[in-house]
Enzyme design. Structure first.
Site, short mmCIF file in Angstrom:
data_model
loop_
_atom_site.label_atom_id
_atom_site.label_comp_id
_atom_site.label_asym_id
_atom_site.label_seq_id
_atom_site.Cartn_x
_atom_site.Cartn_y
_atom_site.Cartn_z
N THR A 12 0.92 -1.07 0.07
CA THR A 12 -0.08 -0.29 0.01
C THR A 12 0.91 1.40 0.25
O THR A 12 2.20 1.28 0.50
CB THR A 12 -0.94 0.13 1.17
OG1 THR A 12 -0.27 0.17 2.36
CG2 THR A 12 -1.84 -1.31 1.34
N GLY A 13 0.28 2.19 -0.60
CA GLY A 13 1.10 3.45 -0.83
C GLY A 13 2.30 3.17 -1.69
O GLY A 13 3.48 3.70 -1.20
N GLY A 14 2.18 2.69 -2.64
CA GLY A 14 3.40 2.24 -3.77
C GLY A 14 3.46 3.14 -4.77
O GLY A 14 4.21 2.74 -5.73
N THR A 15 3.22 4.29 -4.59
CA THR A 15 3.23 5.06 -5.80
C THR A 15 4.46 6.36 -5.70
O THR A 15 4.93 6.61 -6.80
CB THR A 15 2.12 6.10 -6.19
OG1 THR A 15 1.73 7.04 -4.95
CG2 THR A 15 0.70 5.11 -6.42
N GLY A 19 7.47 3.02 -0.69
CA GLY A 19 6.72 1.85 -1.29
C GLY A 19 6.92 1.70 -2.54
O GLY A 19 7.02 0.70 -3.19
N TYR A 150 1.73 11.99 15.08
CA TYR A 150 2.14 11.16 13.87
C TYR A 150 2.98 9.67 14.91
O TYR A 150 2.91 8.62 14.61
CB TYR A 150 3.31 11.68 13.14
CG TYR A 150 3.89 10.80 12.34
CD1 TYR A 150 3.29 10.20 11.12
CD2 TYR A 150 5.13 10.42 12.50
CE1 TYR A 150 4.09 9.32 10.27
CE2 TYR A 150 5.84 9.53 11.85
CZ TYR A 150 5.36 9.15 10.36
OH TYR A 150 6.17 8.20 9.61
#
Length: 243
Positions: A12-15, A19, A150
């Site tokens: 996930t969050g691979g763009t 990731g 965070y």
């Protein structure tokens, strides 16, 4: 033969950032990857750069319907999963006294809820002996002014893998946290320069990490090289959390 030859990974969050670097490296090591991202244009560009052994599924990990669609896509392609890399996350600065409900909910929804349901919804498709990796942060162990909401989200997921290590042991599924220090990613680029400079000054190695360096650690946790490693938090942080 690659370290992940014939394996299937969900990232996930691979763009962008970690990731994306991990997706490219996993494919180079023989895996087929499913990557997610919230923006279709960037997702399409990332998948094209990763190559033919990748499928992109647009979605937001904080939305359970989007996660359902991700795993429906995996199943529709006749795949089962060997690696889940729950990497999608968000960081924003806000000091005590200026915290809003929106800030709190956004970070916990993506970083904690998103990680939990990314893994839980993968379980029916997860092979025995699989590897679960959650992206943590050096922020979970260090008190950083205005960045501690965070940090709290990353401390929460550290506890997840401690319990999952026991709950999933009959299936030989390993669960670990990969915790980068400050890394040269678009997320960091959006932070105030003075805040980043202050953080970098605390890193013993005197520099930020690169996504490629973090991806190599993710490969270790994803592959059989870490076959006797579970329940840990692996810091890849230039020493920042260690002193």
């Amino acid at each position: 033969m690659g370290k992940l030859q014939g394996k299937v990974a969900v990232i996930t969050g691979g763009t962008t950032g970690i990731g994306f670097a991990a997706a490219k490296l996993f494919v180079e090591e023989g895996a087929y990857v499913f990557v997610t991202g919230r923006r279709q244009k960037e997702l399409g560009e990332a998948v094209e750069a990763i190559g033919p052994n990748a499928t992109g599924v647009q979605g937001d990990v904080s939305k359970l319907a989007d996660l359902d669609r991700l795993y429906e896509t995996v199943e529709a392609e006749g795949r089962r999963i060997d690696v889940v890399f729950a990497n999608a996350g968000l960081g924003e600065f806000a000091a005590l006294g200026s915290i809003t409900e929106e800030h709190f909910d956004k970070l916990f929804s993506i970083n904690v809820k998103g990680a939990l349901f990314t893994v839980q919804k993968a379980l029916p498709l997860l092979n025995d002996g699989a590897s679960i990796i959650l992206t943590g942060s050096v922020g979970s162990a260090k008190g950083t002014p205005a960045f501690w909401v965070y940090g709290a989200t990353k401390a929460a997921i550290r506890n997840f893998v401690r319990a999952w290590t026991i709950e999933l042991r009959d299936r030989r599924i390993r669960s670990n946290v990969l915790s980068p220090g400050p890394t040269e990613t678009p997320l960091v680029d959006r932070q105030p320069p003075e805040a980043i400079a202050r953080i970098v000054s605390t890193i013993p190695m005197g520099r930020m990490g690169s996504p490629a360096e973090i991806a190599k650690a993710a490969l270790f946790l994803a592959s059989d090289d870490s076959s006797f490693v579970t329940g840990i938090e692996l810091f890849v942080d230039g020493g920042r959390a260690q002193i």
